[in-house]
Design a protein around this motif. Structure first.
Motif, mmCIF file in Angstrom:
data_model
loop_
_atom_site.group_PDB
_atom_site.id
_atom_site.type_symbol
_atom_site.label_atom_id
_atom_site.label_comp_id
_atom_site.label_asym_id
_atom_site.label_seq_id
_atom_site.Cartn_x
_atom_site.Cartn_y
_atom_site.Cartn_z
ATOM 1 N N PRO A 7 37.756 -1.787 3.957
ATOM 2 C CA PRO A 7 36.331 -1.931 4.286
ATOM 3 C C PRO A 7 36.031 -3.245 4.988
ATOM 4 N N GLN A 8 34.835 -3.331 5.560
ATOM 5 C CA GLN A 8 34.435 -4.517 6.328
ATOM 6 C C GLN A 8 33.735 -5.511 5.412
ATOM 7 N N ARG A 9 34.272 -6.709 5.327
ATOM 8 C CA ARG A 9 33.768 -7.667 4.348
ATOM 9 C C ARG A 9 32.395 -8.221 4.711
ATOM 10 N N GLY A 10 32.150 -8.493 6.004
ATOM 11 C CA GLY A 10 30.874 -9.077 6.394
ATOM 12 C C GLY A 10 29.689 -8.245 5.941
ATOM 13 N N ILE A 11 29.749 -6.948 6.200
ATOM 14 C CA ILE A 11 28.677 -6.049 5.770
ATOM 15 C C ILE A 11 28.610 -5.985 4.251
ATOM 16 N N ALA A 12 29.761 -6.006 3.604
ATOM 17 C CA ALA A 12 29.780 -5.969 2.139
ATOM 18 C C ALA A 12 29.073 -7.189 1.546
ATOM 19 N N CYS A 13 29.228 -8.355 2.185
ATOM 20 C CA CYS A 13 28.563 -9.573 1.707
ATOM 21 C C CYS A 13 27.048 -9.487 1.908
ATOM 22 N N LEU A 14 26.627 -9.011 3.078
ATOM 23 C CA LEU A 14 25.193 -8.861 3.343
ATOM 24 C C LEU A 14 24.572 -7.855 2.383
ATOM 25 N N ALA A 15 25.243 -6.733 2.190
ATOM 26 C CA ALA A 15 24.722 -5.707 1.279
ATOM 27 C C ALA A 15 24.578 -6.252 -0.135
ATOM 28 N N ALA A 16 25.508 -7.108 -0.543
ATOM 29 C CA ALA A 16 25.464 -7.657 -1.901
ATOM 30 C C ALA A 16 24.228 -8.526 -2.114
ATOM 31 N N VAL A 17 23.923 -9.413 -1.157
ATOM 32 C CA VAL A 17 22.777 -10.306 -1.349
ATOM 33 C C VAL A 17 21.455 -9.555 -1.213
ATOM 34 N N VAL A 18 21.410 -8.528 -0.350
ATOM 35 C CA VAL A 18 20.192 -7.725 -0.225
ATOM 36 C C VAL A 18 19.957 -6.943 -1.516
ATOM 37 N N GLU A 21 28.293 -19.975 -4.392
ATOM 38 C CA GLU A 21 27.062 -19.429 -4.945
ATOM 39 C C GLU A 21 26.764 -18.014 -4.456
ATOM 40 N N MET A 22 27.540 -17.524 -3.496
ATOM 41 C CA MET A 22 27.302 -16.188 -2.953
ATOM 42 C C MET A 22 27.821 -15.107 -3.899
ATOM 43 N N SER A 23 27.145 -13.970 -3.889
ATOM 44 C CA SER A 23 27.591 -12.829 -4.685
ATOM 45 C C SER A 23 28.923 -12.308 -4.153
ATOM 46 N N PHE A 24 29.700 -11.683 -5.034
ATOM 47 C CA PHE A 24 30.907 -11.013 -4.564
ATOM 48 C C PHE A 24 30.481 -9.824 -3.698
ATOM 49 N N PRO A 25 31.247 -9.489 -2.671
ATOM 50 C CA PRO A 25 30.865 -8.413 -1.745
ATOM 51 C C PRO A 25 30.718 -7.055 -2.433
ATOM 52 N N ALA A 26 29.825 -6.242 -1.896
ATOM 53 C CA ALA A 26 29.505 -4.938 -2.502
ATOM 54 C C ALA A 26 30.451 -3.854 -1.980
ATOM 55 N N PHE A 27 31.723 -3.999 -2.278
ATOM 56 C CA PHE A 27 32.687 -2.996 -1.834
ATOM 57 C C PHE A 27 32.455 -1.642 -2.499
ATOM 58 N N ASP A 28 31.767 -1.652 -3.628
ATOM 59 C CA ASP A 28 31.511 -0.396 -4.333
ATOM 60 C C ASP A 28 30.631 0.560 -3.528
ATOM 61 N N LEU A 29 29.935 0.043 -2.502
ATOM 62 C CA LEU A 29 29.078 0.887 -1.673
ATOM 63 C C LEU A 29 29.853 1.601 -0.561
#
Length: 373
Positions: free
Chosen positions: A20-31, A159-167
């Motif tokens: 999966p793509q990590r950049g999108i996973a990071c954005l999805a996590a904080v949103v 301080e950032m959330s772990f990426p939302a790979f579950d999505l």
């Protein structure tokens, strides 16, 4: 707000992506952390535009966010047209926006664009803040396109959330592998590289504990294969050693690789041995050329002799290794290419990759091409 992320159907050397793509996973996590509903569609898994529209409609998205790279931006612009025809709000992000900024909105029907690192601007937009107050945002004000000042980079990546790979549909990727990034930013000035447009020149590392906490988080969910996609994993060798030490201390039996390329002047035998002991199975070195004039022209800051030393050290330690080269950089010639090829073939490399030089917009190399083409 219901936020739908899309990764366009870019084609690589294989039919499907390996992970999966990590950049999108990071954005999805904080949103999602900010109490918004989030979904992701990775179109690289074989989805077409009809699938995209069907899934966006089914989700009833309030905002559709699409990541964009310059090589495929025209296809993304066509996707924007389709989404706007159906009445959806669209935001664009990714390296293409960081390079072209307000021109992206001027050339499309998109409502918003987010430049550089997007977590702060995107969350504020989703939270309903006034667009004119959001740093890093580009938006339409009726017929006028407004580009706000740049946002500051994330200073404390711990301080950032772990990426939302579950999505993601994790069972559909070629490998059961997750991408890890342990730092942001690169202090070097290689003329062909565009990473500073998105992440800046300031090196911002995550702590070893935070990195290994994330590895352990996924390890406990059954993941044992990771790709470290940093631009500078070994920039601080002591931190890299500490990451390796903590992997071993926590008893995690994992395998991981460094395929994005690391600096040949930032490794030593002690570090390489710790990397292997912690599960590192492959490392790539960004060499670019064996000709010193070419290396100097691109401000690489290395020598071919130093590169050879690093490759031989990795061979001595027993880690599989590869090297990247770029053909057609300033000062390169066919004769110099043959010299580089011979140099590479004489070394104990497990993989060698030669790429054509690509002048990415807003880089020094792009400006050189404009002046010398």
């Amino acid at each position: 707000m219901k936020v739908f992320f899309i990764i366009p159907p870019e084609k690589g050397i294989v039919d499907k992506p390996t992970s999966p793509q990590r950049g999108i996973a990071c954005l999805a996590a904080v949103v999602r952390e900010n109490k918004h509903d989030v979904a992701i569609l990775d179109m690289r898994l074989g989805y077409n535009r009809k699938d995209m529209l069907d899934k966006v409609k089914e989700f009833n998205a309030d905002l559709v966010c699409i990541t964009t790279v310059t090589t495929d931006h025209k296809k993304v612009y066509e996707m924007v047209d389709l989404l706007k025809e159906k009445g959806f709000k669209v935001a664009l992000g990714g390296p293409h926006v960081s390079a072209f900024k307000k021109k992206v909105i001027e050339d499309t029907k998109a409502d918003y664009a987010v430049k550089r690192e997007g977590e702060g601007a995107l969350v504020k937009l989703c939270n309903g803040e006034d667009p004119k107050t959001i740093k890093g945002l580009i938006y339409r004000n009726e017929k006028e396109v407004i580009e706000n000042e740049d946002d500051t980079f994330v200073r404390e990546p711990d301080e950032m959330s772990f990426p939302a790979f579950d999505l993601f549909e994790l069972d559909k990727y070629i490998d059961r592998k997750l991408p890890i990034i342990t730092s942001r930013g690169c202090p070097y000035r290689c003329t062909f590289c565009s990473i500073n447009l998105t992440s800046g020149f300031m090196f911002r590392p995550r702590s070893a504990k935070n990195v290994v906490d994330e590895l352990e988080h996924w390890y406990k969910k059954g993941y044992k294969y990771f790709g470290f996609n940093d631009d500078n994993f070994t920039l601080l060798p002591e931190r890299a050693e500490e990451i390796c030490d903590q992997i071993v201390e926590r008893g995690m039996k994992i395998k991981w690789e460094l395929r994005n390329g690391i600096r040949i002047d930032k490794v030593n035998e002690r570090l390489l041995r710790k990397m292997k002991n912690a599960g590192c199975m492959y490392v790539a070195f960004g060499v670019e050329s064996a000709d010193q004039e070419v290396l100097d022209n691109i401000k690489k800051g290395i020598t071919a002799e130093k590169a050879k030393e690093a490759i031989l050290l990795a061979d001595k330690v027993g880690i599989k290794k590869g090297a990247f080269f770029i053909v057609g950089l300033p000062g390169d010639t066919y004769k110099k290419f043959l010299k580089t090829l011979k140099w590479a073939l004489e070394l104990p490399l497990d993989e060698v990759r030669f790429y054509n030089a690509v002048p990415y917009p807003a880089t020094d190399f792009y400006k050189w091409v404009e002046e010398n083409a």
